[in-house]
Structure formats: C-alpha cells, structure tokens
Design a protein around this motif. Sequence first.
Motif, short mmCIF file in Angstrom:
data_model
loop_
_atom_site.label_atom_id
_atom_site.label_comp_id
_atom_site.label_asym_id
_atom_site.label_seq_id
_atom_site.Cartn_x
_atom_site.Cartn_y
_atom_site.Cartn_z
N MET C 58 6.77 -0.96 -11.26
CA MET C 58 6.08 -1.08 -9.99
C MET C 58 4.79 -0.26 -10.02
SD MET C 58 7.27 0.17 -6.25
CE MET C 58 7.21 1.90 -6.66
N THR C 63 5.41 -5.96 -12.31
CA THR C 63 6.71 -6.53 -11.97
C THR C 63 6.73 -8.05 -12.12
OG1 THR C 63 6.04 -6.39 -9.67
CG2 THR C 63 7.56 -4.73 -10.45
N MET C 64 5.60 -8.71 -11.96
CA MET C 64 5.62 -10.16 -12.16
C MET C 64 5.82 -10.48 -13.64
SD MET C 64 5.80 -11.69 -9.41
CE MET C 64 5.33 -13.39 -9.24
N LEU C 238 16.03 -9.21 -10.88
CA LEU C 238 14.66 -8.95 -10.46
C LEU C 238 14.61 -8.18 -9.14
CD1 LEU C 238 11.93 -9.64 -11.59
CD2 LEU C 238 11.85 -11.58 -10.07
N SER C 239 15.48 -8.56 -8.18
CA SER C 239 15.43 -7.87 -6.89
C SER C 239 15.91 -6.44 -7.03
CB SER C 239 16.25 -8.62 -5.85
OG SER C 239 17.62 -8.49 -6.10
N ILE C 242 12.72 -4.49 -8.34
CA ILE C 242 11.63 -4.15 -7.42
C ILE C 242 12.13 -3.53 -6.12
CG2 ILE C 242 11.56 -6.50 -6.49
CD1 ILE C 242 8.56 -4.18 -6.90
N LEU C 246 10.72 -0.04 -4.40
CA LEU C 246 9.87 -0.12 -3.22
C LEU C 246 10.44 0.73 -2.08
CD1 LEU C 246 8.60 -3.75 -2.57
CD2 LEU C 246 7.28 -1.70 -2.97
#
Lengths: 253, 432, 330
Positions: C58, C63-64, C238-239, C242, C246
């Motif tokens: 991040m 992250t993409m 993925l979740s 990130i 966050l």
Amino acid sequence: MNCILEAQDLCIHYNKTPILWDVSFKVPKHHMTAIVGPNGAGKSTLLKASLQIIKPFSGSISFGRCNSDNHIAYVPQKESIDWDFPVSALDVVLMGRYGRLKYFQRVKAADKEAAMQALQQVGMASYSSRQINQLSGGQQQRLFIARALVQKPDVLLLDEPFSGIDMATEKLLIELFIKLKNEGKSIFIVHHDLTTLDQYFDWVILINTRLIGCGPVKEVMTQENIQKAYGNNLSLFEEAHHLSKKQAEGYIS
Amino acid sequence: MNVLEFFTDPILRAPTIGCLLMGVSSSVMGVISMLRKRSLIGEALSHATYPGVVLGVSFFGVFFPSYQDWSFLGVFLGATLSSYLAIKVIHILETKYNVNSDASLCFVLSTFFGIGLLFASHIQFSLTFWYQKIQVYLYGQSATMTDIHVIVYAFLTSLTLLFLIGCYNHLKVILFNLEYAKTIGIKTNLIEGISFFLFVVSIVIGLRSVGIVLMSGMLIAPAVFARQFTERLSTLFLLAILMSLTSAFLGNYFSYTLSEKYLITMPTGPLIVIIGTLLAFFALLFAPKRGFIFRKVRIWNFKRKCIRENILKSIWKSPSQLTDFSYLRKNIGLSTWFLKRHLKKLEKEGWLRKEKNSFALTCDGIKKSERIVRLHRLWEVYLAEHLDVGVEKVHKNAEEMEHIITPELEKKLTKLLDNPTKDPHLQPIPKE
Amino acid sequence: MLSLNPYWGVNFFGFLWTFISRIPLLISGNCQMVQDELQIFVLSLMAISCSLIGVVMMLKKTTMLANSLSHTILVGIVIAYLLSFSSQGGFHPFSLSIKTFIIAALISALITTFLSEFLTKSLKLQEDASIGLVFTFLFSLGIVAVTVFSRNAHIGTEVVMGNVDALVSKDLLWLLFIAAVNISLFILCYKEYLLTTFDPVFAKFMKISTTFFSYLLMLQLSITVIGSFRIVGVIMVLSYIIGPALLARLFFHQFTKLLLFAPLFGIVISIIGVALTRHFLSMYQMPLSTAGMCIAVLAVSYFLALIIKKRKKSWQLPSLDQQDQSEKAL
C-alpha cells in the motif's frame, strides 16, 4: 593531497544523449562549493555520479581518500519523497544510521542518542516524535540535513536545499553550513540562485553539459562565463543530440 | 459454417451481435480511460458489478420467478447501480479521505466483490436455479444471449456513440488538459459525469460476453492496439473499435467451434481476451513507427549505414588512387567476411568500383564521402569554437555526429560558423 | 457429528464466549479442534501474512500489481504442473505438491514482474495499461489451459471463490509455515523494507538494492497467494492485503505500528466473520460464505472507521491549529 573531489574526463549518458560531457576538475578540501548551471545542465547528475548512484559512460569522479560512504552524506531533492509516509522525524534521522548496521542488526540506544543530537544541531529536537506530514517545508529540509549529519560525514552533498524555503530558514541553514565548514567539513550544494553565490560560497563549479569553470567564485563567475553557461549557443548542440537520442531509440533511421 | 451464418442464424446471431456491440462500447470508453491514465478503473468497476448482479437475479428469483428470460434486466439494473456506487466510493475515498488511487481501486474491487460473494452464498442453496444464472457472468457466456439482449445493448451502445460524436471536440480538450478545458468554459463536470455513467454501461454490456473477471482486458487492449498506429484522436477511436470488433467476433467464433467440434465448453471471456491481448502485443511489437521490432531494425540499419559511410570515408582519405583491401581491413575494425560483404553492397549500389583487390570511389561515391567529411569537420569547428572543446577531443564526437546531422542542421551550422574552410586540425572542409 | 460441534446452534455472542473458553483447552490439547476453530486459525494466519505484505504494498502504491499477480498465479501453477509431470489422477490446481507449489510461486512472480516491466520499459507502454494487459492475458491463458486439462468448466469460479468449508488441518500447517516465513522476513529486513519504500534514492546511496527487495516482496506475495487461494479464492486474499492495511493507516501513523496493528485487525475481523457466519446459520438457518462475511465485516469496519475519524477530526481541530501555528513560526 589537498583535493576532496576530483573528476577526470567524466561523461555521463542517458540513452546515448550526453548529460555531462568531458568534465574534469579538482575541488580542494574545506570549502563550501556551489554547483550551478541552467536547468537540465547536469547538476543533480554530477552529484549522483560522485555518490556512485549513477555510473558514468566514461571517465571518473571520486572523493579521493574519503570514498567509504560513512564519511559522505547526501541530502536529496525534496520532491522525491512521499511526505505522507507514516514515519516520525526521529525515524527519518535514524535511517542515516542504517549504513552502519549490517543486514539483520537492530537499531540501538546509541543510534537513537546520535539521532537526537543531530536533531538538536538543526534545532528540531522537540519535533522528534512528529509525523513528517505535519512538518513545514523548512522543517522537512532541516530534518533531511539532520539525517545527513547523523552519519558524521566529512563531506556533505545537498541537492537544491534552499528551494521552496522561506528566507529565515535559508539564513539558518547557511549559518549551519558555514559552521560545519569551519569545523573542517567540505560542503557541495546544487544551487540555483546566482545572486547569493558570493555571499554563501567560496568555490563554484559552473556547468552546462560541459564544464565552463571551476574555481573561486569571483574568478569563475565572469560575464563571459555566465554567457557561455546560460546563453543560447548550445541550441544546435541540443538539436543534434535530440536527433541522436531519437535515433538511439529507433524512431529515425 | 461460414461467417455470414453467424449473423443470420437465429441462435447464433444474438451472441455474435451482442459481442460486437460489447466491442464497440468497451473500446470507446477504454480509449478515454487510457488517455486519462486510469486504465485500471475498469478492473475495479467490473468486479464491483458482482453484488448488483447477484441482487438483481435474486430479485427476479423471488418476485418474478416465471419471467426467467427477463431476468437479465435485473442483472443490468443491479450491475449498473452497484458499479455506479463503486465509482462514487472511489471518488470520495480519493478526494475526501486522501486515499491513494491505487489503494482505493484495490479496496473497492475486493470489498464489493466480496460482498457479492456473501450474497451469492446465500442464494446458492435457496435459489439454486437462479444461482447458476449468476455464475455465467464471471467469465461470460455469449451462447445463451437472446435477441432482447441485443436490442437493449444496441440502444445503450448507440448512446455511447452519440456521446462520442456529439461531445467529440469537448472531449478532446478535456482529455488533453482538464484544467484548461475548465477555463475555456467547457462543462467538464457534466461531461465527466456522463462518461462515468457510460463507462459503467459499457462494462455492464460486456458482462455477458467477457465476464466480470476479464472485462478490463477488453477496455485496455483495443486502446493499446490503436495507440501504436496513430496519434490522431479520431483514428484512435476508429482503430480501437475495429480491433475490438475483430476480437469479439473471433472469440465468439472459436467458442462455438470448440463446443461443436471438440465438445469442450469454454466460456467466451477468456477466448475474446486472448485474441484481443494478442492483437495488442502484435501492435506493440510490429507497428510501423512505434513497434519494438521496427525500432530495433531501424537501430540496426543505422549501424550498418555508419559502417558503410565510414568505409567510403576511409577510401576517400587514403593517399593513393586505389585503396587495397588490407588498408581498409586495418582502418575499419571489422572481420574480413563482414568487410567483404559491405564492400560488395557498396559496389552494387554504385558508390565504388572494384579493380582486382583494390577499390576506388565512383563520382557519386566521391560526392557522398565529401559530404560526410564536410559534416564531420563542420561539427569539429562548432565544438571547438562554441563549446570550447579541446582540439584533441573533437574528433571522437564528430565521428558519431557525422552520420546523424541532417541537411537542415548542416545549413544552420554553415550559417552559424560563417562557412568555414578549415577544421580545428587545419584540414580543408569540402564545399557543399 | 454435528452434535459434537460445540458451536452448533450458538448465536454471535455465544460463539465468542465458547471460543474464548475453549482456547486454554485447545492449547493444553485437552480437546479436538472443530471446523469453526480451524477456520478462525486458518483465516487469522492468512490475515497476518496478507496484511504484512499489504502494508508495504500500500505504501509503495503497488496493490493493483498484487491484483495482477493474484490472477497470474494460475498460469504459474499450470506451468509448474507441466514441468513437474506429477500426475495425481488428473490435474486440479487445488492439489499441489510442495515442489510444484514453490516452482509455481517463483514462475508466477517472475513472469508477472518481467512481462510488466518489459511492456513498460522496452515497449514504452504506460504502467497501468501494462499491468492490465499482462494479467488479463495470462489469466485467460490459465483458464483455457486449466479447463482443457481438467475438463472442468467451473474451475474459474472456484479459483475466484475458494472453498472455506473444505478445510483440513494440513492447511493449518501450511498457512502457519507461510505466516512464519512472512513474519521472520519482515523482522529481519525491517530496515531494508522501510528504506526502499520510503526513499529509494537514499537506499541506493546506502547500497541497499531496491530491485532485490521488490522482487523479494513479490515472491512473498506469490507464496502467500498460492497457499491461500484454494481456501478463500484470490479476491479475498486481495481484500486481506489492502483492507487491514488501509484500516490501520486511518488510526496509526508509524510504519512499525502499521505492521503490528494491520495483522491484529485482520485477526479480529476473521474471528468476527466466522462468528457471524455461525450466527446466521444458527439463528436464521442461512448458510453463508465465511470468506464473503469476513470481507463484509472488513467493509463495514472501514466505513465506521471513516465516520469515527471524521468526527474525531472535527473535535480536535481547534487545539491542534493553535499549537501548530506557534511552532511553525520557527
């Protein structure tokens, strides 16, 4: 061996276009040296090459006996930093000590002590736990100088330290630099303001892709030299090398 | 099964035309997002449609279970709403909470999709039949599209095209420089709002053919393909649309062939995307001006040109009338075989003639060599006089630049240096 | 079998209470772990690995690229399978031997990074477009290859969604190992990760290789994704990368604290997620996906956190202003 920085026939290319071409000079110790020239003249490149961050195409540039990194400290341009990063002022200064630590070593109390001392030197001791995004422009600059100082350097290299700072902080910084010079350090600053040259510095390297002059400020900054550096007679050179760059990338044959 | 039958056969025409319509709308919006440097927003938005798709289908399953064929309307509305919500969330995160764009896209992508997973798991057992309907939207399944789908897609695609044609000039300015567009009175907020909406629409149209997971491929690949061939905006859109139509058709075609001839059921999405991205890679490598291969070829050609010009120059400079092979071999650092090849080519092109084992320049050859020497020495004068380069150092740079200086640059040099007759080594400079 | 599960029929609070009271029993080995607890531990370990990596990614704004890699692992798995010629009665990406696993991770990380860099540097394509092209292409190839090899048309769905309910205790060991690797790498290379992310130029000056550490991070990511995706699917991984990062970023402003609290948040979310899934099953007879529930909990937590932060800001604003003004005068 009184010279601290020496360049010999230094050529640095980027994609076959010369940024610095055939630069040779010697700078003596214990001086405050300015590196000046117009935009794109290769000033930052010269600095980075002297730190071995960029490899020259040919020729050499080196710091003589003080070539181990622990004695040379570098303060980069402010723009290359992400100021939103979650670190405190003390954390940033501590990074200067990482050079002494091997791969798996942790930061010790002695390192923290040295970091606080460096912050003290730049007058930021009370900000040690502040987040860097809460610091003003001048404070951020002083912070990076503290990071350089904590490395106990003999040579200090700064890339445009006065850009975007108010007059008061500039005066403060210049006094700090003069003090450091009197303590025996050699200081190199990429500078953009010609009007303050003779006030602040005693030696200057004037470049515009080529070396125009290297020596005491009054000797080098003549009308003729300034015209050579900032005048327009390099436009054909630039045009030709633009063609050369396009050819090197394969856009023209 | 010839091509025309794909458009006329009652079973095949809906999937084919449906995919083609997807191609049109996704390529147009893809070009716009690529020019804004926000190519990955399509990825986030396509994944964000998932909860809407699930809710839309469930709505039909619960309230209108007998209207199966119309369930796609539920999918449509649901997908549009959840995707539009996603775009709003991304916008708020970036502007109000200062979240980095990369992080906000990734976050919205994964959380929206995950919430969709939650909803889907609920109806997996309670509305199993309808659950199957949702799964086709992950990777696309054009085979079950009907004419009604096509009519709706056609309407929405025409909206996109209308927007493009109607706002073309305004779009051009906005894409180039947003702030400038605002200052000259273009309603940037309105146009951006419409383009966000149409972006969502293009994704929703594509869900059936390409699917959620791979949709972003068909937004990016046509734009990348077109960009390699042109710099004009109008051509960019046209090429992107054509490429997209091709990959959509071929993907559909292969999907049909695979299932009919080889009895392998493959979702259409991966096939369309493979063809599309392969075309994009092809363009990146082989486009005439920007393509990687052509650039490498040009670089190689230039090297060859330098060697040949150096050979001619060497013959011109040699003291005797005829230059023998060993002299050339010594001066030009090439192996015998390569040198012989170059000499043969030069002879064939008429720059020199061969006499036994020696070479002499033809008239044309003399002219050409003189020109190169002239450029070399002019450049040396320039370096010595205007850049204060030491006389012993000018030669090396001039050796390189003599092959690059164009006639225009030569004229400027001649003018600037006042048509010099001697170079810094006091050698004569050939006249023009 | 069902009656032996102490969590059968409990509601949310009952679940938490039962779980807490069973922890000392589990540690002392006095009772068998049941499916719910297995899920909690597995998801927590996954949360630790993913959020550690996520904090760094991040801050690096990559992250993409993690999204891209999480898709291309499928190709890595296919190639590794072809290379190792291991045939366990047909090909299924969910049953991998250790050797195949490691090879797949290496191949995926390498292909993704190399291709993306080649497109950006040599083919002069903008970075976001090259990431998008690379992963859609490779993932499509992967889906086609896997569908053909395994003759299973639903493979794609399983890759994306995973199957938490098919957990076995071997998975626990696997994820424990991966978490241990990640934690130790982050402890050992803390300084290097901090420096290469914050100030790459200074890192180069300090002779710390930025390239090495970004490849190392990609490799860590690769291993974590391949180890976790069969349980929860690539999207949930993925979740978890990130989301907790966050969330932690909202409250904490020190790199060290982020590395500490992001995994903690991940663990708490996993526990709540599993508890809620059991709650819905017991109270409303609704079987829901645990993975989806955890993501929903994550989303709601972030949403609440944003609101709390906004409120906090509006209370604190006046006092901070005064203090800043007097100090900024320096």
